[in-house]
Design a protein around this motif. Sequence first.
Motif, mmCIF file in Angstrom:
data_model
loop_
_atom_site.group_PDB
_atom_site.id
_atom_site.type_symbol
_atom_site.label_atom_id
_atom_site.label_comp_id
_atom_site.label_asym_id
_atom_site.label_seq_id
_atom_site.Cartn_x
_atom_site.Cartn_y
_atom_site.Cartn_z
ATOM 1 N N GLU A 124 69.732 32.296 45.056
ATOM 2 C CA GLU A 124 71.064 32.292 45.567
ATOM 3 C C GLU A 124 71.317 33.443 46.789
ATOM 4 O O GLU A 124 72.390 33.177 47.560
ATOM 5 N N SER A 125 70.329 34.081 46.891
ATOM 6 C CA SER A 125 70.395 35.198 47.927
ATOM 7 C C SER A 125 70.272 34.201 49.527
ATOM 8 O O SER A 125 69.502 33.295 49.501
ATOM 9 N N GLU A 126 70.741 34.840 50.651
ATOM 10 C CA GLU A 126 70.653 34.018 51.798
ATOM 11 C C GLU A 126 69.460 34.344 52.566
ATOM 12 O O GLU A 126 68.846 33.778 53.555
ATOM 13 N N SER A 127 68.539 35.622 52.175
ATOM 14 C CA SER A 127 67.314 35.786 52.824
ATOM 15 C C SER A 127 66.431 34.700 52.406
ATOM 16 O O SER A 127 66.198 34.433 51.392
ATOM 17 N N SER A 128 65.137 34.446 53.382
ATOM 18 C CA SER A 128 64.378 33.776 52.887
ATOM 19 C C SER A 128 63.071 34.406 52.839
ATOM 20 O O SER A 128 62.124 33.910 52.285
ATOM 21 N N ILE A 129 63.084 35.696 52.855
ATOM 22 C CA ILE A 129 61.912 36.704 52.718
ATOM 23 C C ILE A 129 61.683 36.695 51.165
ATOM 24 O O ILE A 129 60.338 36.641 50.599
ATOM 25 N N ASP A 130 62.629 36.844 50.272
ATOM 26 C CA ASP A 130 62.654 36.660 49.056
ATOM 27 C C ASP A 130 62.048 35.526 48.336
ATOM 28 O O ASP A 130 61.440 35.482 47.391
ATOM 29 N N ASP A 131 62.553 34.157 48.947
ATOM 30 C CA ASP A 131 61.776 33.436 48.624
ATOM 31 C C ASP A 131 60.296 33.172 48.720
ATOM 32 O O ASP A 131 59.791 32.569 47.789
ATOM 33 N N GLN A 132 59.890 33.842 49.796
ATOM 34 C CA GLN A 132 58.621 33.743 50.237
ATOM 35 C C GLN A 132 57.816 34.790 49.116
ATOM 36 O O GLN A 132 56.714 34.664 48.841
ATOM 37 N N LEU A 133 58.413 35.743 48.858
ATOM 38 C CA LEU A 133 57.819 37.263 48.348
ATOM 39 C C LEU A 133 57.812 36.756 46.477
ATOM 40 O O LEU A 133 56.738 37.437 45.867
ATOM 41 N N LEU A 134 58.604 36.061 46.265
ATOM 42 C CA LEU A 134 58.737 35.834 44.615
ATOM 43 C C LEU A 134 57.559 35.178 43.980
ATOM 44 O O LEU A 134 56.942 35.492 43.065
ATOM 45 N N PRO A 135 56.948 34.124 44.639
ATOM 46 C CA PRO A 135 55.962 33.492 43.942
ATOM 47 C C PRO A 135 54.671 34.299 44.242
ATOM 48 O O PRO A 135 53.773 34.321 43.364
ATOM 49 N N VAL A 136 54.448 35.244 45.246
ATOM 50 C CA VAL A 136 53.309 36.010 45.409
ATOM 51 C C VAL A 136 53.538 37.194 44.271
ATOM 52 O O VAL A 136 52.224 37.527 43.620
ATOM 53 N N ALA A 137 54.748 37.761 44.136
ATOM 54 C CA ALA A 137 55.032 38.720 43.140
ATOM 55 C C ALA A 137 54.671 38.483 41.819
ATOM 56 O O ALA A 137 54.097 38.976 40.909
ATOM 57 N N ARG A 138 55.012 36.976 41.502
ATOM 58 C CA ARG A 138 54.685 36.486 39.824
ATOM 59 C C ARG A 138 53.306 36.242 39.890
ATOM 60 O O ARG A 138 52.826 36.803 38.644
ATOM 61 N N LYS A 139 52.572 35.993 40.863
ATOM 62 C CA LYS A 139 51.337 35.876 40.703
ATOM 63 C C LYS A 139 50.541 37.048 40.384
ATOM 64 O O LYS A 139 49.368 37.492 39.810
ATOM 65 N N VAL A 140 50.941 38.255 41.402
ATOM 66 C CA VAL A 140 50.385 39.582 41.205
ATOM 67 C C VAL A 140 50.581 40.063 39.782
ATOM 68 O O VAL A 140 49.511 40.743 39.188
ATOM 69 N N ILE A 141 51.864 39.790 39.344
ATOM 70 C CA ILE A 141 52.113 40.276 38.030
ATOM 71 C C ILE A 141 51.295 39.661 36.890
ATOM 72 O O ILE A 141 50.689 40.545 36.112
ATOM 73 N N LYS A 142 51.151 38.465 36.987
ATOM 74 C CA LYS A 142 50.681 37.890 36.196
ATOM 75 C C LYS A 142 48.930 38.209 36.075
ATOM 76 O O LYS A 142 48.378 38.432 35.035
ATOM 77 N N TYR A 143 48.471 38.156 37.088
ATOM 78 C CA TYR A 143 47.002 38.435 37.306
ATOM 79 C C TYR A 143 46.779 40.052 37.154
ATOM 80 O O TYR A 143 45.635 40.090 36.474
ATOM 81 N N THR A 144 47.575 40.822 37.227
ATOM 82 C CA THR A 144 47.497 42.171 36.686
ATOM 83 C C THR A 144 47.459 42.598 35.306
ATOM 84 O O THR A 144 46.638 43.242 34.763
ATOM 85 N N ILE A 145 48.310 41.521 34.636
ATOM 86 C CA ILE A 145 48.415 41.642 33.109
ATOM 87 C C ILE A 145 47.119 41.296 32.659
ATOM 88 O O ILE A 145 46.648 41.769 31.647
ATOM 89 N N TRP A 146 46.645 40.161 33.368
ATOM 90 C CA TRP A 146 45.385 39.540 32.749
ATOM 91 C C TRP A 146 44.289 40.445 32.804
ATOM 92 O O TRP A 146 43.513 40.559 31.907
ATOM 93 N N ILE A 147 44.175 41.079 34.230
ATOM 94 C CA ILE A 147 42.925 42.098 34.197
ATOM 95 C C ILE A 147 42.951 43.190 33.473
ATOM 96 O O ILE A 147 42.157 43.605 32.954
ATOM 97 N N LEU A 148 44.134 43.499 33.396
ATOM 98 C CA LEU A 148 44.389 44.762 32.454
ATOM 99 C C LEU A 148 43.990 44.443 30.867
ATOM 100 O O LEU A 148 43.534 45.219 30.198
ATOM 101 N N GLY A 149 44.178 43.238 30.558
ATOM 102 C CA GLY A 149 44.290 42.931 29.149
ATOM 103 C C GLY A 149 42.651 42.658 28.889
ATOM 104 O O GLY A 149 42.284 43.043 27.825
ATOM 105 N N ILE A 150 42.028 42.068 29.754
ATOM 106 C CA ILE A 150 40.717 41.531 29.754
ATOM 107 C C ILE A 150 39.762 43.108 29.839
ATOM 108 O O ILE A 150 38.819 43.306 29.051
ATOM 109 N N ILE A 151 40.401 43.983 30.584
ATOM 110 C CA ILE A 151 39.659 45.282 30.585
ATOM 111 C C ILE A 151 39.516 46.004 29.428
ATOM 112 O O ILE A 151 38.852 46.564 28.809
ATOM 113 N N ILE A 152 41.057 46.094 28.843
ATOM 114 C CA ILE A 152 41.022 46.670 27.383
ATOM 115 C C ILE A 152 40.438 46.050 26.497
ATOM 116 O O ILE A 152 39.842 46.696 25.267
ATOM 117 N N ALA A 153 40.480 44.848 26.332
ATOM 118 C CA ALA A 153 39.785 44.028 25.175
ATOM 119 C C ALA A 153 38.128 44.283 25.496
ATOM 120 O O ALA A 153 37.378 44.449 24.401
#
Length: 177
Positions: A124-153
């Motif tokens: 809904e926002s008018e800015s295009s930068i957040d449209d580009q940053l959201l997929p990157v942020a999603r991947k960073v969050i997902k990979y960070t969670i998995w890396i931390l989970g694997i390290i703890i495991a």
Amino acid sequence: MDFFDKQFYHNTIGDWAISLLIIIGAIIVTKLMVWFIKNIVKKLSAKSKTRIDDLIVDMLEEPLIYIFALGGIWFAVNRLTFTDQVSQYLYHGFWFVVILVATWFIARLLEALIKEYLTPVVEESESSIDDQLLPVARKVIKYTIWILGIIIALNNAGFNVGAVLAGIGIGGLALAM
């Protein structure tokens, strides 16, 4: 009854049969949980006004089923007698898998929350930068969670993760530069 008293890998055949029945029982109870979640819990959560409980039920369904099945298998295997080394391998392996399933749940839940609540705001926002940053942020969050989970495991499985953490630190420093 003499057949069930024979020793096989430090346990009687009767003990092995009881453990097998416990595993089969855990699988049956797990199937009943699937039915209960799909037919009762999901219908109850659909009646609420908010969507967050629907997301939690959807994301919790599969990991909860795996954890319950693992619990039944652990109970069945834990009642058997093994050597200390095999017992340690089983213990560490069990916690390794449980932590990976918990990591899977957390990654699924955060992904669903981002998709449900953050993506519409970004669209809904008018800015295009957040449209580009959201997929990157999603991947960073997902990979960070998995890396931390694997390290703890791996840490709970008895591995020395100090070297892995040092490598991640150096990799993060290189990425930052």
